[in-house]
Scaffold this motif. Structure first.
Motif, PDB file in Angstrom:
ATOM      1  N   ASP A  20       0.813  -1.212   0.000  1.00 13.90           N
ATOM      2  CA  ASP A  20       0.000   0.000   0.000  1.00 13.90           C
ATOM      3  C   ASP A  20       0.846   1.262   0.000  1.00 13.90           C
ATOM      4  O   ASP A  20       2.039   1.213   0.236  1.00 13.90           O
ATOM      5  CB  ASP A  20      -0.811   0.051   1.301  1.00 13.90           C
ATOM      6  CG  ASP A  20      -2.050  -0.789   1.205  1.00 13.90           C
ATOM      7  OD1 ASP A  20      -2.406  -1.190   0.097  1.00 13.90           O
ATOM      8  OD2 ASP A  20      -2.669  -1.021   2.261  1.00 13.90           O
ATOM      9  N   ARG A  21       0.156   2.380  -0.116  1.00 13.59           N
ATOM     10  CA  ARG A  21       0.829   3.675  -0.083  1.00 13.59           C
ATOM     11  C   ARG A  21       1.487   3.945   1.270  1.00 13.59           C
ATOM     12  O   ARG A  21       2.543   4.534   1.352  1.00 13.59           O
ATOM     13  CB  ARG A  21      -0.199   4.768  -0.366  1.00 13.59           C
ATOM     14  CG  ARG A  21       0.392   6.153  -0.511  1.00 13.59           C
ATOM     15  CD  ARG A  21      -0.676   7.117  -0.926  1.00 13.59           C
ATOM     16  NE  ARG A  21      -1.623   7.376   0.144  1.00 13.59           N
ATOM     17  CZ  ARG A  21      -1.482   8.345   1.042  1.00 13.59           C
ATOM     18  NH1 ARG A  21      -0.437   9.121   1.006  1.00 13.59           N
ATOM     19  NH2 ARG A  21      -2.375   8.526   1.983  1.00 13.59           N
ATOM     20  N   TYR A  35       2.782  -2.484  -6.391  1.00 11.67           N
ATOM     21  CA  TYR A  35       2.141  -1.373  -5.679  1.00 11.67           C
ATOM     22  C   TYR A  35       0.637  -1.375  -5.963  1.00 11.67           C
ATOM     23  O   TYR A  35       0.208  -1.296  -7.100  1.00 11.67           O
ATOM     24  CB  TYR A  35       2.754  -0.058  -6.153  1.00 11.67           C
ATOM     25  CG  TYR A  35       2.094   1.162  -5.559  1.00 11.67           C
ATOM     26  CD1 TYR A  35       2.092   1.352  -4.177  1.00 11.67           C
ATOM     27  CD2 TYR A  35       1.481   2.118  -6.353  1.00 11.67           C
ATOM     28  CE1 TYR A  35       1.490   2.470  -3.621  1.00 11.67           C
ATOM     29  CE2 TYR A  35       0.875   3.241  -5.799  1.00 11.67           C
ATOM     30  CZ  TYR A  35       0.890   3.401  -4.432  1.00 11.67           C
ATOM     31  OH  TYR A  35       0.289   4.494  -3.873  1.00 11.67           O
ATOM     32  N   GLY A  90      -1.372   0.625  -4.022  1.00  8.16           N
ATOM     33  CA  GLY A  90      -1.743   1.699  -3.098  1.00  8.16           C
ATOM     34  C   GLY A  90      -2.998   2.432  -3.493  1.00  8.16           C
ATOM     35  O   GLY A  90      -3.388   2.472  -4.651  1.00  8.16           O
TER      36      GLY A  90
END
Ligand code: SAH
Length: 492
Positions: free
Chosen positions: A255-256, A274, A276
């Motif tokens: 995630d981010r 990714y 995110g």
């Protein structure tokens, strides 16, 4: 190599220990652990030794040492404070070619007792050739931390599997490849998690694949997913289990809010994906993330789904697990330090306190369709701390609702931004000033809002209130925040 490390079978064998003091009983204790019968020779006994004689059937010969004491013994230890006696024991033992250890005299030892990491039946022994017991214990500590938990269970499991594998894979090289592949796969984790049945299935699938020589790495292995909490920012807050899993992963979906330092710990060959999302601009819709997760596990990969903080606190971990359950796949959840825990600790704000708050609630500040539908009435409780995740953007709404439900405008509030990282900022205000303070912060960084009288304790605890020297005196340096943490304190 000065000493040959060997592991001796002492079960039912006799060990003679000359001496009745603390060191003698400590050494006897270790030998007894391996199932040896202990015979103590000493005119007197220290309490520890006396207890063992009374409770655990150690034999005590209440007098000084005589060479005939060695009759029928398999191992000898001398640990008296009389050098002449120690030497006499050594000489008598050597005449009979018995292994002998003399406390604190390496020159008189035919064997030494190592520092031990006991995950029986797996045991690691560390020796410095008698030079530095402290160094041996230090190395032991390092190894201890590197070893996965429940190693003993895994060793037992492999031991039970061994005769069958020996029979069905008679060729030594093939057998070695089998064990290596088994250890790289999901089996050790399954055994550690107490899923022996699943582990046996996985082991059997691998064996069949190898027997049919279709053993491509990916098909041979049963995939598995781990939903892992990455903590709030400081990579040191990762659990030992998470760290180990990151180093074994084939694929990492992250995630981010997963800290960069944590990503750097992933296995170099791992595929990093990714997924995110930031509220509003989702990179991948939740359903796609779940689908991706399932697809990788079905392909036989070890997939780590990394989430900021804890996966089960505003992490939508539950939804991804449902997808795995529906697909009939194996998974495990590894908790992480949540933002509330991390931010509170690194900002020096206790979330509960005997005199201020007997409880704490975690709320989402993320609005659905512009609405924040929370139990505001419950928050009008001066003896409870309220923590808002994802609330910075909706600070005006939070302020309005709290005021409307009777929370006083003077109620202390802290905004912790990028908590536990080098960029941490702590902004202190009151409920009255919440919207204005929040308008002033960097929206690209995660922010946690803490509401409650515990926020005032920050000064009382002496954390970074403009006097770093003092903070170090109150808290040992290793307990304080990482270097470079800035702590803006704004007037309420
Ligand atoms: N599962 C995560 C929370 C995800 S929701 C956990 O347990 O921490 C995302 C929100 O968490 C952010 O909007 C912010 O409010 C909070 N958050 C996460 N990391 C943070 C950090 N380092 N500092 C401050 N708040 C953080």
């Amino acid at each position: 190599m000065e000493f040959l490390p060997i592991f001796m079978n002492m079960r039912g064998r006799k060990a003679l220990v000359v001496g009745g003091g603390v060191i003698a009983s400590r050494k006897a204790e270790l030998v007894a652990k391996a199932g040896a019968e202990i015979i103590l020779v000493s005119p007197a006994l220290a309490p520890a030794a006396a207890d063992a004689v009374r409770d655990r059937g150690w034999r005590w010969i209440e007098r000084g040492f005589r060479p005939t004491d060695l009759d029928g013994c398999d191992l000898v230890i001398a640990a008296t404070d009389d050098e002449a006696v120690n030497r006499a024991v050594h000489d008598a033992a050597r005449t009979r070619h018995l292994p002998v250890n003399v406390a604190d005299q390496p020159a008189l030892c035919s064997f030494i007792l190592p520092a031990i990491i006991d995950r029986s039946p797996a045991v690691v022994a560390v020796s410095t050739g008698g030079r530095s017991p402290v160094l041996a214990r230090y190395v032991k500590g390092l190894v201890e931390r590197a070893l996965p938990s429940r190693l003993g269970r895994v060793a037992d499991f492999l031991g039970r599997l061994r005769p069958g594998i020996h029979r069905r894979l008679p060729e030594t090289g093939a057998r070695r490849r089998y064990w290596e592949r088994l250890l790289e796969g999901a089996v050790p984790e399954q055994v550690r998690a107490g899923q022996d049945g699943a582990a046996r299935d996985t082991a059997e699938i691998l064996l069949n694949d190898m027997l049919q020589e279709t053993a491509g790495d990916q098909t041979a292995r049963r995939g598995r997913a781990w939903l892992v909490g990455a903590g709030p920012g400081d990579p040191e807050l990762l659990t030992l289990k998470a760290q180990r899993l990151l180093q074994q992963a084939d694929v990492v979906l992250f995630d981010r809010l997963v800290p960069l330092g944590v990503l750097e710990m992933c296995r170099r060959e791992a595929e990093m994906v990714y997924v995110g999302k930031r509220s509003g601009d989702h990179v991948l819709p939740q359903a796609h993330i779940s689908e991706l997760l399932v697809r990788h596990v079905e392909a036989g990969r070890r997939v780590v789904r990394l989430k900021g903080g804890d996966p089960f606190i505003f992490g939508r971990g539950g939804e991804e697990l449902e997808a795995l359950v529906e697909a009939g796949l194996d998974f495990e959840v590894v908790p992480g330090v949540s933002a509330a825990n991390g931010c509170a600790a690194y900002a020096g704000i206790p979330l509960t306190h005997r005199d201020h708050a007997q409880g704490v609630s975690f709320w989402t500040g993320h609005a659905r369709d512009g609405e924040l539908d929370l139990d505001w009435a419950a928050m009008n409780n001066p003896r409870q701390t309220q923590v808002f995740y994802m609330g910075a953007g909706n600070a005006p709404l939070i302020r309005e609702n709290l005021l409307a439900h009777g929370v006083p405008p003077t109620m202390p509030v802290a905004l912790v931004q990028a908590g536990t990282t080098d960029a941490q900022r702590v902004l202190r205000t009151s409920l009255h000033g919440l919207a204005e303070t929040a308008a002033d912060i960097d929206r690209s960084l995660p922010t946690l809002i803490i509401v409650g009288s515990v926020v005032n304790l920050r000064r009382g605890l002496g954390w970074f209130e403009g006097n770093a020297g003092n903070a170090a005196a109150v808290f040992p340096p290793h307990l304080s925040a990482p270097p470079g943490v800035t702590n803006d304190v704004r007037p309420a």
